[in-house]
Scaffold this motif. Structure first.
Motif, mmCIF file in Angstrom:
data_model
loop_
_atom_site.group_PDB
_atom_site.id
_atom_site.type_symbol
_atom_site.label_atom_id
_atom_site.label_comp_id
_atom_site.label_asym_id
_atom_site.label_seq_id
_atom_site.Cartn_x
_atom_site.Cartn_y
_atom_site.Cartn_z
ATOM 1 N N CYS A 1 -25.654 -14.548 -36.648
ATOM 2 C CA CYS A 1 -25.692 -15.738 -35.608
ATOM 3 C C CYS A 1 -24.106 -16.498 -35.082
ATOM 4 N N THR A 2 -23.605 -15.805 -36.789
ATOM 5 C CA THR A 2 -21.864 -16.632 -36.265
ATOM 6 C C THR A 2 -21.417 -15.801 -35.857
ATOM 7 N N PHE A 3 -21.038 -13.743 -35.372
ATOM 8 C CA PHE A 3 -20.708 -13.178 -34.700
ATOM 9 C C PHE A 3 -21.239 -13.397 -33.292
ATOM 10 N N ILE A 4 -22.218 -13.812 -32.906
ATOM 11 C CA ILE A 4 -22.547 -13.613 -31.332
ATOM 12 C C ILE A 4 -21.904 -14.790 -30.993
ATOM 13 N N ALA A 5 -21.750 -16.337 -31.829
ATOM 14 C CA ALA A 5 -21.125 -17.497 -31.325
ATOM 15 C C ALA A 5 -19.286 -16.825 -31.322
ATOM 16 N N LEU B 1 -15.336 -6.699 -22.398
ATOM 17 C CA LEU B 1 -15.884 -5.708 -22.734
ATOM 18 C C LEU B 1 -16.496 -5.288 -23.911
ATOM 19 N N VAL B 2 -15.129 -5.180 -24.907
ATOM 20 C CA VAL B 2 -15.352 -4.667 -26.416
ATOM 21 C C VAL B 2 -16.385 -5.578 -26.657
ATOM 22 N N ALA B 3 -16.382 -7.012 -26.771
ATOM 23 C CA ALA B 3 -17.016 -7.829 -27.430
ATOM 24 C C ALA B 3 -19.101 -8.085 -27.175
ATOM 25 N N LEU B 4 -18.869 -7.075 -25.640
ATOM 26 C CA LEU B 4 -20.420 -7.173 -24.983
ATOM 27 C C LEU B 4 -21.147 -6.014 -25.958
ATOM 28 N N ALA B 5 -19.901 -4.846 -26.074
ATOM 29 C CA ALA B 5 -20.617 -3.691 -26.765
ATOM 30 C C ALA B 5 -20.553 -4.122 -27.924
ATOM 31 N N GLY B 6 -20.160 -5.395 -28.934
ATOM 32 C CA GLY B 6 -20.302 -6.031 -30.010
ATOM 33 C C GLY B 6 -21.770 -6.552 -29.729
ATOM 34 N N GLY C 1 -20.768 -4.051 -35.248
ATOM 35 C CA GLY C 1 -21.285 -4.885 -33.936
ATOM 36 C C GLY C 1 -20.230 -6.197 -34.418
ATOM 37 N N GLY C 2 -20.044 -7.008 -35.739
ATOM 38 C CA GLY C 2 -18.761 -8.136 -35.681
ATOM 39 C C GLY C 2 -17.341 -7.517 -36.025
ATOM 40 N N GLY C 3 -17.300 -5.993 -36.091
ATOM 41 C CA GLY C 3 -16.475 -5.664 -35.832
ATOM 42 C C GLY C 3 -15.758 -5.318 -34.095
ATOM 43 N N LEU C 4 -16.199 -4.749 -34.045
ATOM 44 C CA LEU C 4 -16.175 -4.566 -32.189
ATOM 45 C C LEU C 4 -15.856 -5.795 -32.059
ATOM 46 N N LEU D 1 -15.068 -9.198 -33.737
ATOM 47 C CA LEU D 1 -13.699 -9.095 -33.889
ATOM 48 C C LEU D 1 -12.115 -8.528 -32.954
ATOM 49 N N ALA D 2 -12.988 -7.649 -33.026
ATOM 50 C CA ALA D 2 -11.506 -6.348 -32.217
ATOM 51 C C ALA D 2 -10.880 -7.182 -30.796
ATOM 52 N N ALA D 3 -12.224 -7.830 -30.585
ATOM 53 C CA ALA D 3 -12.006 -8.139 -28.558
ATOM 54 C C ALA D 3 -11.219 -9.640 -28.639
ATOM 55 N N THR D 4 -11.471 -10.383 -29.555
ATOM 56 C CA THR D 4 -10.822 -11.355 -29.747
ATOM 57 C C THR D 4 -8.932 -11.055 -30.164
ATOM 58 N N PHE D 5 -9.000 -10.584 -30.699
ATOM 59 C CA PHE D 5 -7.459 -10.062 -31.602
ATOM 60 C C PHE D 5 -6.872 -9.818 -30.730
ATOM 61 N N VAL D 6 -6.906 -8.640 -29.709
ATOM 62 C CA VAL D 6 -7.250 -8.346 -28.194
ATOM 63 C C VAL D 6 -6.600 -9.020 -27.403
ATOM 64 N N ALA D 7 -7.326 -10.447 -26.961
ATOM 65 C CA ALA D 7 -6.634 -11.369 -26.632
ATOM 66 C C ALA D 7 -6.295 -12.213 -27.013
ATOM 67 N N GLU D 8 -5.737 -12.914 -28.212
ATOM 68 C CA GLU D 8 -4.988 -13.466 -28.849
ATOM 69 C C GLU D 8 -3.654 -12.698 -29.263
ATOM 70 N N LEU D 9 -3.499 -10.940 -29.448
ATOM 71 C CA LEU D 9 -2.261 -10.357 -29.374
ATOM 72 C C LEU D 9 -1.491 -10.286 -27.880
ATOM 73 N N ASN D 10 -2.595 -11.222 -26.141
ATOM 74 C CA ASN D 10 -1.709 -11.290 -25.253
ATOM 75 C C ASN D 10 -1.609 -12.453 -24.940
ATOM 76 N N ILE D 11 -2.375 -13.738 -25.698
ATOM 77 C CA ILE D 11 -2.461 -14.763 -24.976
ATOM 78 C C ILE D 11 -1.024 -15.731 -24.786
#
Length: 298
Positions: free
Chosen positions: A94-98, A126-131, A268-271, A273-283
């Motif tokens: 639940c925590t990763f989906i949230a 897309l990466v988050a959706l895959a995860g 899945g959780g790693g993907l 987290l990776a997706a959120t890092f992608v967003a953060e790097l470009n914010i």
């Protein structure tokens, strides 16, 4: 220290408390009514906030009351659905989906308010959706109903973050805090009374400990801090601060609930987290962030 940095620290602390709350809540609602649990949680939080912000009552206007009610709708829906998801899904999942709210916020801004979104956000989505699929879809290609509830709850919470940012531009956001949680209390009560078999005084220590923990730390403290912070920090940046909530949530689930951390959760959780890092790097250079400063949400 600038207020922005103070709120960044408080939000980071609250993220840990929030992650732990998934396991605490799961213990509470396993054998008790989640609606009654939420009613007590919101009621106690409202009382605490009344004591903290009573001096702002005279500043509360009809606009503040209406704003609080508007915020209560997606917030109650989000918390209620995510709590319902905990009944059918491990807390660690639940925590990763949230956590997908990090990419859901800017995408919703694009869909609702037509703000531009950079290519990196779409890639992150897309990466988050895959995860999300790896965590939620079983070997037989079925989706646990708990995952569906949690996804819908995350959608509600994402809308809440966006509306808080909008409300913060209208004046003192503090005056909407008590009306918002009072409305959440009423909404949860409406659902609680529909459960005639639910016990209003559960003989379960975990239930009452969870009520106190969630009311004090994850409701009164965290939601108030996040609302006030969005006067200085954009909604998508607030969502990104919640990045490590799944990490704390998974660790808490392992120690408190003895949950196994499966390969699906790690990949899945790693993907996610990776997706959120992608967003953060470009914010700092994202188009929708620029749009926040130039386009007022109406």
């Amino acid at each position: 220290m600038p207020k922005k940095n103070i709120y960044l620290i408080l939000l980071s602390l609250g993220t840990a408390l929030w992650g732990i709350s998934f396991s605490v809540t799961k213990l509470a609602v396993q054998e008790s009514s989640l609606y009654i649990f939420l009613f007590y949680r919101f009621s106690l939080a409202t009382v605490i906030l009344c004591a903290c912000f009573y001096k702002y009552f005279k500043e509360t206007s009809s606009e503040s009351l209406l704003g609080g009610v508007k915020l209560a709708l997606p917030l109650t829906a989000g918390i209620m659905l995510q709590t319902l998801g905990l009944k059918y899904l491990p807390a660690s999942q639940c925590t990763f989906i949230a956590g997908i709210c990090v990419v859901m916020v800017p995408v919703l801004k694009w869909g609702v308010y037509k703000m531009s979104v950079s290519a990196k956000i779409w890639i992150a989505s897309l990466v988050a959706l895959a995860g999300l699929c790896i965590i939620s879809v079983s070997d037989t290609f079925t989706i646990n109903q708990g995952a569906i509830y949690t996804i819908l709850g995350t959608f509600g919470f994402s809308m809440y973050l966006i509306l808080v940012e909008k409300q913060a531009t209208k004046g003192n956001i503090i005056t909407t805090v008590v009306p918002m949680f009072a409305a959440c209390t009423v909404l949860s009560l409406c659902f609680a009374v529909t459960e005639p078999a639910g016990s209003w005084v559960p003989a379960n220590n975990n239930f009452w400990m969870a009520v106190i923990y969630c009311a004090v730390f994850t409701t009164a403290f965290m939601y108030t801090v996040s609302m006030m912070a969005q006067k200085y920090i954009p909604a998508e940046r607030v969502a990104i601060i919640y990045l490590f909530e799944p990490v704390f949530g998974a660790i808490a689930a392992f120690f408190i609930l003895n949950e196994d951390l499966s390969w699906r959760l790690f990949i899945g959780g790693g993907l996610i987290l990776a997706a959120t890092f992608v967003a953060e790097l470009n914010i700092k250079n994202m188009g929708f962030r620029k749009g926040i400063r130039t386009n007022k949400i109406s």
